[in-house]
Design a protein around this motif. Structure first.
Motif, PDB file in Angstrom:
ATOM      1  N   LEU A  57       0.810  -1.221   0.000  1.00  0.00           N
ATOM      2  CA  LEU A  57       0.000   0.000   0.000  1.00  0.00           C
ATOM      3  C   LEU A  57       0.844   1.273   0.000  1.00  0.00           C
ATOM      4  CD1 LEU A  57      -2.845  -0.867   2.527  1.00  0.00           C
ATOM      5  CD2 LEU A  57      -3.083  -0.439   0.081  1.00  0.00           C
ATOM      6  N   MET A  58       1.942   1.223   0.730  1.00  0.00           N
ATOM      7  CA  MET A  58       2.759   2.420   0.869  1.00  0.00           C
ATOM      8  C   MET A  58       3.775   2.546  -0.263  1.00  0.00           C
ATOM      9  SD  MET A  58       3.191   2.387   4.992  1.00  0.00           S
ATOM     10  CE  MET A  58       3.903   4.016   5.113  1.00  0.00           C
ATOM     11  N   GLY A  59       3.811   1.541  -1.128  1.00  0.00           N
ATOM     12  CA  GLY A  59       4.789   1.555  -2.214  1.00  0.00           C
ATOM     13  C   GLY A  59       6.172   1.395  -1.632  1.00  0.00           C
ATOM     14  N   PRO A  60       7.199   1.588  -2.377  1.00  0.00           N
ATOM     15  CA  PRO A  60       8.500   1.588  -1.707  1.00  0.00           C
ATOM     16  C   PRO A  60       8.447   2.618  -0.577  1.00  0.00           C
ATOM     17  CG  PRO A  60       8.805   1.588  -4.074  1.00  0.00           C
ATOM     18  CD  PRO A  60       7.328   1.798  -3.809  1.00  0.00           C
ATOM     19  N   ALA A  61       8.657   2.148   0.634  1.00  0.00           N
ATOM     20  CA  ALA A  61       8.508   3.031   1.803  1.00  0.00           C
ATOM     21  C   ALA A  61       9.702   2.880   2.728  1.00  0.00           C
ATOM     22  CB  ALA A  61       7.230   2.679   2.557  1.00  0.00           C
ATOM     23  N   SER A  62      10.062   3.964   3.357  1.00  0.00           N
ATOM     24  CA  SER A  62      11.162   3.914   4.308  1.00  0.00           C
ATOM     25  C   SER A  62      10.757   3.058   5.501  1.00  0.00           C
ATOM     26  CB  SER A  62      11.545   5.321   4.779  1.00  0.00           C
ATOM     27  OG  SER A  62      10.589   5.824   5.686  1.00  0.00           O
ATOM     28  N   VAL A  63      11.740   2.420   6.086  1.00  0.00           N
ATOM     29  CA  VAL A  63      11.487   1.585   7.259  1.00  0.00           C
ATOM     30  C   VAL A  63      10.911   2.446   8.380  1.00  0.00           C
ATOM     31  CG1 VAL A  63      12.591   0.128   9.007  1.00  0.00           C
ATOM     32  CG2 VAL A  63      13.222  -0.125   6.592  1.00  0.00           C
ATOM     33  N   THR A  64      11.375   3.667   8.506  1.00  0.00           N
ATOM     34  CA  THR A  64      10.862   4.568   9.542  1.00  0.00           C
ATOM     35  C   THR A  64       9.376   4.846   9.320  1.00  0.00           C
ATOM     36  OG1 THR A  64      13.020   5.605   9.793  1.00  0.00           O
ATOM     37  CG2 THR A  64      11.112   6.865  10.574  1.00  0.00           C
ATOM     38  N   GLU A  91      12.313  -6.636  -0.536  1.00  0.00           N
ATOM     39  CA  GLU A  91      13.722  -6.253  -0.639  1.00  0.00           C
ATOM     40  C   GLU A  91      13.899  -4.902   0.037  1.00  0.00           C
ATOM     41  OE1 GLU A  91      14.476  -6.653  -4.791  1.00  0.00           O
ATOM     42  OE2 GLU A  91      13.429  -4.809  -5.316  1.00  0.00           O
ATOM     43  N   ILE A  92      15.056  -4.742   0.646  1.00  0.00           N
ATOM     44  CA  ILE A  92      15.391  -3.494   1.332  1.00  0.00           C
ATOM     45  C   ILE A  92      16.557  -2.870   0.572  1.00  0.00           C
ATOM     46  CG2 ILE A  92      16.130  -2.425   3.497  1.00  0.00           C
ATOM     47  CD1 ILE A  92      13.536  -3.868   3.934  1.00  0.00           C
ATOM     48  N   GLY A  93      16.369  -1.626   0.196  1.00  0.00           N
ATOM     49  CA  GLY A  93      17.414  -0.922  -0.540  1.00  0.00           C
ATOM     50  C   GLY A  93      17.654   0.445   0.044  1.00  0.00           C
ATOM     51  N   PRO A  94      18.604   1.146  -0.531  1.00  0.00           N
ATOM     52  CA  PRO A  94      18.908   2.494  -0.037  1.00  0.00           C
ATOM     53  C   PRO A  94      17.795   3.470  -0.403  1.00  0.00           C
ATOM     54  CG  PRO A  94      20.214   2.000  -1.980  1.00  0.00           C
ATOM     55  CD  PRO A  94      19.464   0.751  -1.632  1.00  0.00           C
ATOM     56  N   GLY A  95      17.662   4.480   0.423  1.00  0.00           N
ATOM     57  CA  GLY A  95      16.695   5.532   0.160  1.00  0.00           C
ATOM     58  C   GLY A  95      17.369   6.732  -0.456  1.00  0.00           C
ATOM     59  N   VAL A 102      14.766   1.547   2.421  1.00  0.00           N
ATOM     60  CA  VAL A 102      13.445   1.520   1.807  1.00  0.00           C
ATOM     61  C   VAL A 102      13.051   0.079   1.520  1.00  0.00           C
ATOM     62  CG1 VAL A 102      12.128   2.215  -0.235  1.00  0.00           C
ATOM     63  CG2 VAL A 102      13.722   3.822   0.821  1.00  0.00           C
ATOM     64  N   ALA A 103      11.829  -0.272   1.897  1.00  0.00           N
ATOM     65  CA  ALA A 103      11.305  -1.624   1.678  1.00  0.00           C
ATOM     66  C   ALA A 103      10.358  -1.602   0.478  1.00  0.00           C
ATOM     67  CB  ALA A 103      10.557  -2.106   2.916  1.00  0.00           C
ATOM     68  N   SER A 104      10.447  -2.648  -0.329  1.00  0.00           N
ATOM     69  CA  SER A 104       9.509  -2.802  -1.449  1.00  0.00           C
ATOM     70  C   SER A 104       9.245  -4.284  -1.669  1.00  0.00           C
ATOM     71  CB  SER A 104      10.053  -2.141  -2.720  1.00  0.00           C
ATOM     72  OG  SER A 104      11.305  -2.684  -3.058  1.00  0.00           O
ATOM     73  N   LEU A 105       8.086  -4.568  -2.239  1.00  0.00           N
ATOM     74  CA  LEU A 105       7.721  -5.962  -2.529  1.00  0.00           C
ATOM     75  C   LEU A 105       8.482  -6.456  -3.753  1.00  0.00           C
ATOM     76  CD1 LEU A 105       3.836  -6.296  -2.138  1.00  0.00           C
ATOM     77  CD2 LEU A 105       5.614  -6.935  -0.533  1.00  0.00           C
ATOM     78  N   THR A 106       8.855  -7.707  -3.702  1.00  0.00           N
ATOM     79  CA  THR A 106       9.398  -8.372  -4.885  1.00  0.00           C
ATOM     80  C   THR A 106       8.222  -8.960  -5.657  1.00  0.00           C
ATOM     81  OG1 THR A 106       9.599 -10.489  -3.764  1.00  0.00           O
ATOM     82  CG2 THR A 106      11.518  -8.994  -3.627  1.00  0.00           C
ATOM     83  N   GLU A 107       8.485  -9.502  -6.817  1.00  0.00           N
ATOM     84  CA  GLU A 107       7.424 -10.172  -7.572  1.00  0.00           C
ATOM     85  C   GLU A 107       6.877 -11.341  -6.753  1.00  0.00           C
ATOM     86  OE1 GLU A 107       4.548 -10.501 -10.115  1.00  0.00           O
ATOM     87  OE2 GLU A 107       6.048  -8.924 -10.302  1.00  0.00           O
ATOM     88  N   ALA A 108       7.763 -12.072  -6.066  1.00  0.00           N
ATOM     89  CA  ALA A 108       7.307 -13.174  -5.207  1.00  0.00           C
ATOM     90  C   ALA A 108       6.431 -12.658  -4.077  1.00  0.00           C
ATOM     91  CB  ALA A 108       8.511 -13.937  -4.640  1.00  0.00           C
ATOM     92  N   GLY A 109       6.736 -11.465  -3.558  1.00  0.00           N
ATOM     93  CA  GLY A 109       5.917 -10.854  -2.520  1.00  0.00           C
ATOM     94  C   GLY A 109       4.535 -10.487  -3.032  1.00  0.00           C
ATOM     95  N   ARG A 110       4.488  -9.952  -4.247  1.00  0.00           N
ATOM     96  CA  ARG A 110       3.184  -9.630  -4.844  1.00  0.00           C
ATOM     97  C   ARG A 110       2.378 -10.908  -5.093  1.00  0.00           C
ATOM     98  NH1 ARG A 110       6.348  -5.528  -6.641  1.00  0.00           N
ATOM     99  NH2 ARG A 110       7.183  -6.577  -8.472  1.00  0.00           N
ATOM    100  N   ASP A 111       3.048 -11.973  -5.533  1.00  0.00           N
ATOM    101  CA  ASP A 111       2.368 -13.265  -5.733  1.00  0.00           C
ATOM    102  C   ASP A 111       1.830 -13.807  -4.413  1.00  0.00           C
ATOM    103  OD1 ASP A 111       2.873 -13.216  -8.449  1.00  0.00           O
ATOM    104  OD2 ASP A 111       4.613 -14.567  -8.330  1.00  0.00           O
ATOM    105  N   ALA A 112       2.643 -13.718  -3.362  1.00  0.00           N
ATOM    106  CA  ALA A 112       2.214 -14.203  -2.042  1.00  0.00           C
ATOM    107  C   ALA A 112       0.993 -13.430  -1.565  1.00  0.00           C
ATOM    108  CB  ALA A 112       3.368 -14.077  -1.037  1.00  0.00           C
ATOM    109  N   LEU A 113       1.005 -12.129  -1.774  1.00  0.00           N
ATOM    110  CA  LEU A 113      -0.129 -11.296  -1.378  1.00  0.00           C
ATOM    111  C   LEU A 113      -1.379 -11.683  -2.171  1.00  0.00           C
ATOM    112  CD1 LEU A 113      -0.478  -9.057   0.695  1.00  0.00           C
ATOM    113  CD2 LEU A 113       0.165  -7.415  -1.051  1.00  0.00           C
ATOM    114  N   ARG A 114      -1.224 -11.931  -3.454  1.00  0.00           N
ATOM    115  CA  ARG A 114      -2.367 -12.356  -4.285  1.00  0.00           C
ATOM    116  C   ARG A 114      -2.916 -13.711  -3.820  1.00  0.00           C
ATOM    117  NH1 ARG A 114       0.286  -9.467  -8.510  1.00  0.00           N
ATOM    118  NH2 ARG A 114       1.697 -11.167  -8.987  1.00  0.00           N
TER     119      ARG A 114
END
Length: 156
Positions: A57-64, A91-95, A102-114
């Protein structure tokens, strides 16, 4: 167990059974287990579903920002996100700056959510039916209001 309770002063028994914290945590454990049982075919547990949903929902979002949104401290959130990262769901990447993560869903994460979403709806509907839809709605409103009141007065 009954003998142990009988030996306790009556006040202690009342405190234990009327404790808001105890009862909220007890209900939370029961509800979580209920959702986990229904959602088992998706391989997504209820708390993971909540995290995946928030990241989605928050899209790539900061951990904070995620921690604030989920009312979790950063350390707890980071520990919980690590499990999802290890499973390849997040996946967690730099902001924008080096300190931000910053956290974002992977394709596997989107599949799991579906996969999990229809089962989550099944659990949600079953809880509302068991509790009564009107009563369930009031409970959600009351819990939201209670959280807001407590969060508004951190020193009380």
């Amino acid at each position: 167990m009954d003998k142990l309770i009988q030996k306790q002063p009556p006040t202690q028994v009342r405190v234990a059974w009327h404790c808001t914290c105890f009862n909220a945590r007890r209900a939370s454990r029961a509800v979580t287990q209920f959702y986990d049982d229904i959602m088992e075919p998706s391989d997504v547990k209820a708390p993971q579903f909540t995290m995946l949903g928030a990241v989605n929902l928050m899209g790539p979002a900061s951990v904070t920002r995620l921690a604030e949104h989920l009312a979790l401290d950063r350390t707890t959130l980071t520990r919980n996100l690590k499990v999802l990262v290890d499973q390849g769901l997040v996946e967690i990447g730099p902001g924008d700056d080096r300190r931000e993560r910053v956290a974002s869903l992977t394709e596997a994460g989107r599949d799991a959510l579906r996969r999990a979403t229809p089962l989550w709806h099944q659990a949600q509907d079953a809880i509302a039916e068991k509790f009564g839809v009107d009563r369930w709605r009031r409970m959600l409103e009351d819990m939201t209001e209670l959280a807001a009141l407590i969060e508004a007065e951190p020193d009380s």
